[in-house]
Scaffold this active site. Structure first.
Site, PDB file in Angstrom:
ATOM      1  N   GLY B  10       0.848  -1.233  -0.140  1.00  0.00           N
ATOM      2  CA  GLY B  10      -0.120  -0.160   0.093  1.00  0.00           C
ATOM      3  C   GLY B  10       0.787   1.103   0.034  1.00  0.00           C
ATOM      4  N   SER B  11       0.524   2.485  -0.729  1.00  0.00           N
ATOM      5  CA  SER B  11       1.366   3.381  -0.745  1.00  0.00           C
ATOM      6  C   SER B  11       0.211   4.764  -0.425  1.00  0.00           C
ATOM      7  CB  SER B  11       1.698   3.631  -2.088  1.00  0.00           C
ATOM      8  OG  SER B  11       0.663   3.531  -3.157  1.00  0.00           O
ATOM      9  N   LYS B 205     -14.846   2.437  17.697  1.00  0.00           N
ATOM     10  CA  LYS B 205     -14.715   3.967  18.139  1.00  0.00           C
ATOM     11  C   LYS B 205     -15.335   4.776  17.077  1.00  0.00           C
ATOM     12  CE  LYS B 205     -10.299   4.579  15.533  1.00  0.00           C
ATOM     13  NZ  LYS B 205      -8.893   4.304  15.503  1.00  0.00           N
ATOM     14  N   ARG B 269     -13.547  11.796   9.996  1.00  0.00           N
ATOM     15  CA  ARG B 269     -14.608  12.244   8.793  1.00  0.00           C
ATOM     16  C   ARG B 269     -15.883  11.188   9.249  1.00  0.00           C
ATOM     17  NH1 ARG B 269     -13.374   8.844   3.211  1.00  0.00           N
ATOM     18  NH2 ARG B 269     -13.386   6.931   4.171  1.00  0.00           N
ATOM     19  N   ASN B 270     -15.836  10.354  10.252  1.00  0.00           N
ATOM     20  CA  ASN B 270     -17.230   9.763  11.001  1.00  0.00           C
ATOM     21  C   ASN B 270     -17.933  10.807  11.897  1.00  0.00           C
ATOM     22  OD1 ASN B 270     -17.010   6.685  10.105  1.00  0.00           O
ATOM     23  ND2 ASN B 270     -14.805   7.494  10.826  1.00  0.00           N
TER      24      ASN B 270
END
Lengths: 358, 358
Positions: B10-11, B205, B269-270
């Site tokens: 992943g990047s 959470k 952002r939640n």
């Protein structure tokens, strides 16, 4: 059966807002006397005695001007008159007034009365140790004393916003009575038997609020503030485990624990002091002199008393956050050192030895 | 002795910031290969392949442009090439890519490799149940998988600000290795053996963050927000006690627990989605379509999956906050109902039955 009689000692905003709830409930509860007495210092507000204003206009114009008070709440400037027939005496006075207040009431109240203290803080014994307010009341008046700890209740009641509080009392047979007396639609009261823990949380939290204020002043990121609050909570639990054995871990999950800590870290004068220390560059001692006329604010007073106990037991390394706060208050460390203290905190989760489990 | 080889799959910004720490540490650790591989999707940035930019200019201009990367961090667009010789494989990809990623690597990696997932969230089984990402990796690749949960690490690394994270791994013999690999001066890593609890905290959470955002939108007071966070934490503990027996209560006092909950309730952002729901008056489903192209945000995805499990066991009355959030997501309740749910919360402190104690 004789009805239960209630009085409130103190007429500040917290005292008045609780008295309002009590007086409102008293009318609804058949086993409680309608009349609730409130002791008001003999002082003038706009040249009129404050007690007269409360009794005639049904509003505490000085300390809680926006709130209409029930007519069955009766102000009295004689403390003994206020309390002498009461079965439940609520103490809501400044913490440094507790001794003189108890001296006035000593021997003048019903021997089987019950006290509830809503006073945050503690007295200092001559040797520098912490004397709990509830214990001072028990010792002086020889009656049982519960504690009710809550946050910024007065303003919140005024704004009709939700609040919660925890009442600790040793004798659980009074749970229903206290719940009936102190609850309101937007004021949730939980009654538990862990008196000491509720009371000690009520002042330890202000240390974390002070720390949080320092971090706000330093404009740190949310991760750092959350870490500080987490370490603060862990040290609170550890402190209570060491110095108040027999308390319950579950009490930290009540409103007096984790919720109150979060609230005062967002908004309280202890938080504000921390912020001002950083923003002005002045020492804590200087600011206390300037802002408070030399009176110690609860957070820093707690920092010093707690540090005294920790040092006596040689436990500084178990309380890295509390010890750093002490050094900052004593001007031995700079506020920035709080950041280093958090970064280098050993983060050892505490396994309580004397706390009762959840 | 053969040196330990590390790679990152992943990047994005989180992947890149962790890869930076890993590559920096690799050079300092004698038993670790200097070269750290990072798998980068074959994509262009300003008409240049992103992998080429990373290898020539040592910066991930697309996802973490402000951060200089060590030269021993080597980008590769072939996932199997990246991972085939690695002893530690760090998965830092979007959660919906995990299955296809595992399928690519299946049978192509070292049989005694170890995985660490930093992916917050879960997959859904066909029957609607939660499938932990770490378990998906274990099942597909037949290697052990730890989890590393942290908050907004990428931005914070960029700003050189303090962060902390919790790494859960089943085999505690790797504690030192993982601490050596992932720690940085301002990035505190705690390694514990409670993998499931760390991972489940990492998505539960976000339910509380969503609730907190709703309250921010409703402009409630601090007491209400603290109460919501407290009830949320209690329901998290209860949920994990019921559905992930054997987890530890102490894990909630690590950064993945109480600290992360507080941080995402302040900024995520939640939380933001919750606020927008109230401010715009649109439904959650509508906003997810509009803002996310129909992809569910983690908080609301968790609300639904958690509710499914709670309903299956008929435990709705034990999870009043979670159940209210579900009704709001499903447009069966209004955001304002969250306030009523908090006011009427039974506030029964949970006494865990299957959690290991502090």
């Amino acid at each position: 059966m004789k009805k239960i009689s209630i009085c409130v000692i103190g007429s500040g905003s917290l005292a008045t807002s609780l008295a309002k709830i009590l007086a409102h409930n008293a009318v609804l509860l058949p086993h409680v006397e309608d009349r609730v007495n409130i002791f008001v210092y003999d002082e003038l507000y706009n040249d009129v005695p404050l007690g007269d204003i409360i009794n005639s206009r049904h509003v505490n114009e000085k300390y809680l001007p926006m709130i209409e008070l029930p007519e069955n709440l009766v102000a009295c400037i004689d403390m003994v008159e206020t309390a002498k027939l009461a079965d439940v005496i609520v103490f809501a006075i400044p913490r440094h007034c507790i001794l003189v207040t108890c001296n006035i009431l000593m021997g003048k109240i019903k021997p089987n009365a019950m006290a509830i203290s809503v006073i945050e803080g503690f007295s200092l014994k001559e040797n520098g140790e912490i004397q709990l307010i509830s214990q001072e009341i028990v010792k002086s008046l020889k009656i049982p004393c519960g504690v009710l700890m809550s946050v910024n209740l007065a303003n919140e009641v005024a704004l009709d916003r939700y609040c919660e509080a925890t009442l600790g009392c040793r004798d659980l047979k009074n749970i229903k009575l206290y719940k009936d007396l102190f609850s309101a639609p937007k004021f949730r009261l939980t009654v538990i038997d862990d008196v000491e823990c509720v009371e000690v949380c009520g002042f330890l939290k202000h240390m974390i609020a002070f720390a949080s204020g320092l971090l706000d002043g330093l404009e740190t990121n949310e991760n750092t503030k959350s870490a500080c609050l987490r370490f603060g909570l862990i040290e609170m639990i550890r402190f209570i485990d060491v110095f108040y054995p027999g308390c319950k871990l579950s009490t930290f999950f009540e409103s007096c624990g984790i919720a109150d800590v979060m609230t005062v870290c967002r908004s309280s004068r202890n938080r504000r002091l921390g912020e001002i220390v950083v923003k002005t560059g002045h020492t804590v001692v200087h600011l206390e002199k300037q802002l408070m006329g030399g009176e110690m604010i609860l957070g820093t007073m707690t920092v010093k008393a707690v540090n005294y106990l920790i040092q006596q037991k040689g436990l500084q390394n178990k309380f890295p956050l509390f010890s750093t706060l002490y050094n900052i208050c004593e001007n031995k460390s700079k506020p920035e050192d709080l950041l280093n203290s958090i970064i280098s905190n050993p983060n050892i989760i505490y396994h309580p030895t004397k706390l009762r489990p959840l």
